[in-house]
Motif scaffolding. Structure first.
Motif, PDB file in Angstrom:
ATOM      1  N   VAL A   1      65.826  42.048  32.284  1.00 40.16           N
ATOM      2  CA  VAL A   1      67.180  42.139  31.730  1.00 40.16           C
ATOM      3  C   VAL A   1      68.166  42.423  32.863  1.00 40.16           C
ATOM      4  N   PHE A   2      67.798  43.356  33.733  1.00 44.42           N
ATOM      5  CA  PHE A   2      68.661  43.697  34.866  1.00 44.42           C
ATOM      6  C   PHE A   2      68.886  42.477  35.762  1.00 44.42           C
ATOM      7  N   ALA A   3      67.815  41.780  36.119  1.00 44.88           N
ATOM      8  CA  ALA A   3      67.935  40.622  37.017  1.00 44.88           C
ATOM      9  C   ALA A   3      68.841  39.549  36.414  1.00 44.88           C
ATOM     10  N   PHE A   4      68.699  39.290  35.126  1.00 48.52           N
ATOM     11  CA  PHE A   4      69.520  38.284  34.459  1.00 48.52           C
ATOM     12  C   PHE A   4      70.992  38.668  34.512  1.00 48.52           C
ATOM     13  N   LEU A   5      71.307  39.908  34.171  1.00 47.22           N
ATOM     14  CA  LEU A   5      72.707  40.341  34.108  1.00 47.22           C
ATOM     15  C   LEU A   5      73.293  40.642  35.491  1.00 47.22           C
ATOM     16  N   ALA A   6      72.448  40.945  36.470  1.00 48.49           N
ATOM     17  CA  ALA A   6      72.933  41.174  37.835  1.00 48.49           C
ATOM     18  C   ALA A   6      73.460  39.885  38.444  1.00 48.49           C
ATOM     19  N   ASP A   7      73.017  38.756  37.927  1.00 47.18           N
ATOM     20  CA  ASP A   7      73.515  37.461  38.384  1.00 47.18           C
ATOM     21  C   ASP A   7      74.689  37.071  37.499  1.00 47.18           C
ATOM     22  N   GLY A   8      75.895  37.403  37.936  1.00 46.49           N
ATOM     23  CA  GLY A   8      77.088  37.133  37.154  1.00 46.49           C
ATOM     24  C   GLY A   8      77.271  35.667  36.794  1.00 46.49           C
ATOM     25  N   GLU A   9      76.615  34.776  37.527  1.00 48.00           N
ATOM     26  CA  GLU A   9      76.720  33.351  37.220  1.00 48.00           C
ATOM     27  C   GLU A   9      76.019  32.993  35.916  1.00 48.00           C
ATOM     28  N   ASN A  10      75.308  33.956  35.318  1.00 47.60           N
ATOM     29  CA  ASN A  10      74.713  33.744  33.996  1.00 47.60           C
ATOM     30  C   ASN A  10      75.711  33.996  32.857  1.00 47.60           C
ATOM     31  N   ASP A  11      76.875  34.544  33.161  1.00 46.95           N
ATOM     32  CA  ASP A  11      77.838  34.909  32.112  1.00 46.95           C
ATOM     33  C   ASP A  11      78.158  33.779  31.124  1.00 46.95           C
ATOM     34  N   PRO A  12      78.327  32.521  31.560  1.00 51.77           N
ATOM     35  CA  PRO A  12      78.630  31.470  30.581  1.00 51.77           C
ATOM     36  C   PRO A  12      77.517  31.248  29.546  1.00 51.77           C
ATOM     37  N   LYS A  13      76.318  31.729  29.830  1.00 51.18           N
ATOM     38  CA  LYS A  13      75.205  31.573  28.893  1.00 51.18           C
ATOM     39  C   LYS A  13      75.378  32.443  27.652  1.00 51.18           C
ATOM     40  N   PHE A  14      76.234  33.480  27.728  1.00 56.14           N
ATOM     41  CA  PHE A  14      76.442  34.351  26.567  1.00 56.14           C
ATOM     42  C   PHE A  14      77.907  34.622  26.253  1.00 56.14           C
ATOM     43  N   SER A  15      78.801  34.200  27.129  1.00 53.05           N
ATOM     44  CA  SER A  15      80.220  34.433  26.901  1.00 53.05           C
ATOM     45  C   SER A  15      80.964  33.100  26.841  1.00 53.05           C
ATOM     46  N   PRO A  16      81.266  32.626  25.642  1.00 54.96           N
ATOM     47  CA  PRO A  16      81.928  31.325  25.514  1.00 54.96           C
ATOM     48  C   PRO A  16      83.321  31.282  26.140  1.00 54.96           C
ATOM     49  N   ARG A  17      83.920  32.426  26.395  1.00 50.49           N
ATOM     50  CA  ARG A  17      85.249  32.448  27.018  1.00 50.49           C
ATOM     51  C   ARG A  17      85.191  32.132  28.511  1.00 50.49           C
ATOM     52  N   VAL A  18      84.018  32.305  29.141  1.00 45.69           N
ATOM     53  CA  VAL A  18      83.866  32.027  30.571  1.00 45.69           C
ATOM     54  C   VAL A  18      83.613  30.538  30.759  1.00 45.69           C
ATOM     55  N   GLN A  19      84.585  29.859  31.335  1.00 47.73           N
ATOM     56  CA  GLN A  19      84.469  28.419  31.565  1.00 47.73           C
ATOM     57  C   GLN A  19      83.780  28.114  32.885  1.00 47.73           C
ATOM     58  N   LYS A  20      83.976  28.996  33.862  1.00 45.27           N
ATOM     59  CA  LYS A  20      83.407  28.795  35.193  1.00 45.27           C
ATOM     60  C   LYS A  20      83.334  30.152  35.875  1.00 45.27           C
ATOM     61  N   ILE A  21      82.263  30.366  36.671  1.00 46.65           N
ATOM     62  CA  ILE A  21      82.158  31.608  37.446  1.00 46.65           C
ATOM     63  C   ILE A  21      81.355  31.328  38.702  1.00 46.65           C
ATOM     64  N   GLU A  22      81.747  31.981  39.784  1.00 49.50           N
ATOM     65  CA  GLU A  22      81.014  31.823  41.031  1.00 49.50           C
ATOM     66  C   GLU A  22      81.063  33.120  41.831  1.00 49.50           C
ATOM     67  N   LYS A  23      79.984  33.355  42.554  1.00 51.80           N
ATOM     68  CA  LYS A  23      79.940  34.501  43.460  1.00 51.80           C
ATOM     69  C   LYS A  23      80.639  34.080  44.737  1.00 51.80           C
ATOM     70  N   THR A  24      81.575  34.890  45.217  1.00 49.25           N
ATOM     71  CA  THR A  24      82.354  34.516  46.398  1.00 49.25           C
ATOM     72  C   THR A  24      81.921  35.262  47.659  1.00 49.25           C
ATOM     73  N   THR A  25      80.927  36.116  47.527  1.00 49.30           N
ATOM     74  CA  THR A  25      80.401  36.855  48.674  1.00 49.30           C
ATOM     75  C   THR A  25      78.964  36.413  48.914  1.00 49.30           C
ATOM     76  N   ASP A  26      78.495  36.572  50.133  1.00 51.25           N
ATOM     77  CA  ASP A  26      77.136  36.160  50.489  1.00 51.25           C
ATOM     78  C   ASP A  26      76.111  37.214  50.096  1.00 51.25           C
ATOM     79  N   GLY A  27      74.866  36.786  49.989  1.00 53.92           N
ATOM     80  CA  GLY A  27      73.754  37.680  49.736  1.00 53.92           C
ATOM     81  C   GLY A  27      73.564  37.979  48.265  1.00 53.92           C
ATOM     82  N   PRO A  28      72.540  38.779  47.971  1.00 49.38           N
ATOM     83  CA  PRO A  28      72.279  39.148  46.580  1.00 49.38           C
ATOM     84  C   PRO A  28      73.365  40.082  46.045  1.00 49.38           C
ATOM     85  N   THR A  29      73.469  40.152  44.741  1.00 46.24           N
ATOM     86  CA  THR A  29      74.451  41.039  44.119  1.00 46.24           C
ATOM     87  C   THR A  29      74.174  42.477  44.531  1.00 46.24           C
ATOM     88  N   ALA A  30      75.241  43.162  44.928  1.00 43.68           N
ATOM     89  CA  ALA A  30      75.170  44.561  45.371  1.00 43.68           C
ATOM     90  C   ALA A  30      76.578  45.137  45.278  1.00 43.68           C
TER      91      ALA A  30
END
Length: 148
Positions: free
Chosen positions: A18-47
């Protein structure tokens, strides 16, 4: 400040999944219909310090949002703060993870909404809508995580 909405749900997956799925913000469109597009703008794993930029549609209006991870405790807690200055923003938000068993996780999500400028007039309406949707939002997260 408008206020906070939150929801809690149990998910049939181990806390690490559950943590790994939600730590990847690029998964947000899979559960939030309001999110049309999302991208991580920093390098490396989420931290702490990771930034996500998104395009969302709320009440017929498209806005661009930027969130920064402010706390990141594996399998326990993620916190974020919205950096963008839209009419209504999530001043603070987060996930709390609690293992219920080896295969089940209790998840709490919350956001503190805040109005800026004209947003001070509509923030209460946004908060009311978010509170009404919160249980459904949690259910969409559950379904997305369990399907992954």
């Amino acid at each position: 400040m408008a206020g906070q909405f939150e929801a809690t749900i149990e998910i049939d997956r181990p806390v690490a999944e559950v943590f790994a799925f939600l730590a990847d913000g690029e998964n947000d469109p899979k559960f939030s219909p309001r999110v049309q597009k999302i991208e991580k703008t920093t390098d490396g794993p989420t931290a702490v310090g990771t930034v996500y930029r998104s395009t969302v549609k709320d009440a017929g209006m498209t806005t661009h949002r930027e969130f920064k991870i402010t706390e990141f405790v594996p399998d326990a807690k993620i916190r974020w703060a919205e950096q963008s200055k839209n009419a209504v923003t999530a001043a603070e938000g987060g996930y709390d993870f609690e293992p219920v068993s080896a295969t089940r996780t209790k998840l709490r999500i919350f956001n503190v909404l805040e109005g800026h400028g004209f947003g001070k007039v509509i923030a209460g309406f946004a908060l009311s809508a978010a509170r009404k949707d919160a249980p459904h939002f949690a259910e969409r997260i559950k379904k997305a995580v369990e399907a992954s």
